[in-house]
Design a protein around this motif. Structure first.
Motif, PDB file in Angstrom:
ATOM      1  N   CYS A  32      -2.084  -0.087  -8.665  1.00 32.04           N
ATOM      2  CA  CYS A  32      -3.010  -1.227  -8.778  1.00 32.04           C
ATOM      3  C   CYS A  32      -2.460  -2.351  -9.648  1.00 32.04           C
ATOM      4  O   CYS A  32      -2.900  -3.488  -9.539  1.00 32.04           O
ATOM      5  N   CYS A  76      -6.275   6.196  -8.915  1.00 34.06           N
ATOM      6  CA  CYS A  76      -5.345   5.606  -7.942  1.00 34.06           C
ATOM      7  C   CYS A  76      -4.445   6.686  -7.339  1.00 34.06           C
ATOM      8  O   CYS A  76      -4.213   6.706  -6.123  1.00 34.06           O
ATOM      9  N   TYR A  79      -6.500   8.766  -4.945  1.00 34.47           N
ATOM     10  CA  TYR A  79      -6.805   8.036  -3.723  1.00 34.47           C
ATOM     11  C   TYR A  79      -5.594   7.997  -2.788  1.00 34.47           C
ATOM     12  O   TYR A  79      -5.708   8.216  -1.595  1.00 34.47           O
ATOM     13  N   CYS A  93      -6.873   0.033  -4.376  1.00 39.13           N
ATOM     14  CA  CYS A  93      -6.821   0.451  -5.785  1.00 39.13           C
ATOM     15  C   CYS A  93      -7.144  -0.727  -6.705  1.00 39.13           C
ATOM     16  O   CYS A  93      -7.921  -0.583  -7.652  1.00 39.13           O
TER      17      CYS A  93
END
Length: 109
Positions: A32, A76, A79, A93
């Protein structure tokens, strides 16, 4: 059913590689792009520090090669799972991290 632990994730070489990454790399999530709080609990907090494999283990990536490791938020990293790193994953993210504020865990573990 007993849960099995991947021996590659609990080995001394892995621990050394992760410690070296924490010492030498900025605490910025590679997915991210936002900072990882140093005081976040790495086991319970979604913003906690984790080490992500750039090439996932499922695709033959190393768990101990420093060039295959990068810092990431726990959320993150979870995911992404073992998907390739793509712009849509990074964007999602970023969106999630900008829409939420780090909060301490309210659970009593």
């Amino acid at each position: 059913m007993a849960r099995t632990v991947d021996p590659n994730l609990v080995s001394k070489p892995r621990a050394r590689a992760c410690a070296e990454l924490k010492r030498t790399q900025p605490w910025i999530c590679h997915l991210c792009g936002y900072p990882i709080p140093r005081d976040a609990d790495h086991q319970r907090d979604r913003y906690g520090y984790t080490v992500d494999e750039l090439i996932p283990r499922s695709a033959g990536g190393s768990t101990t090669d420093p060039s295959n490791l990068a810092p990431a938020h726990r959320w993150c990293n979870s995911y992404r799972n073992d998907q390739p790193i793509t712009d849509p994953i990074r964007q999602h993210c970023r969106t999630v991290m900008t829409s939420t504020q780090p909060q301490p865990t309210s659970r009593n573990w």
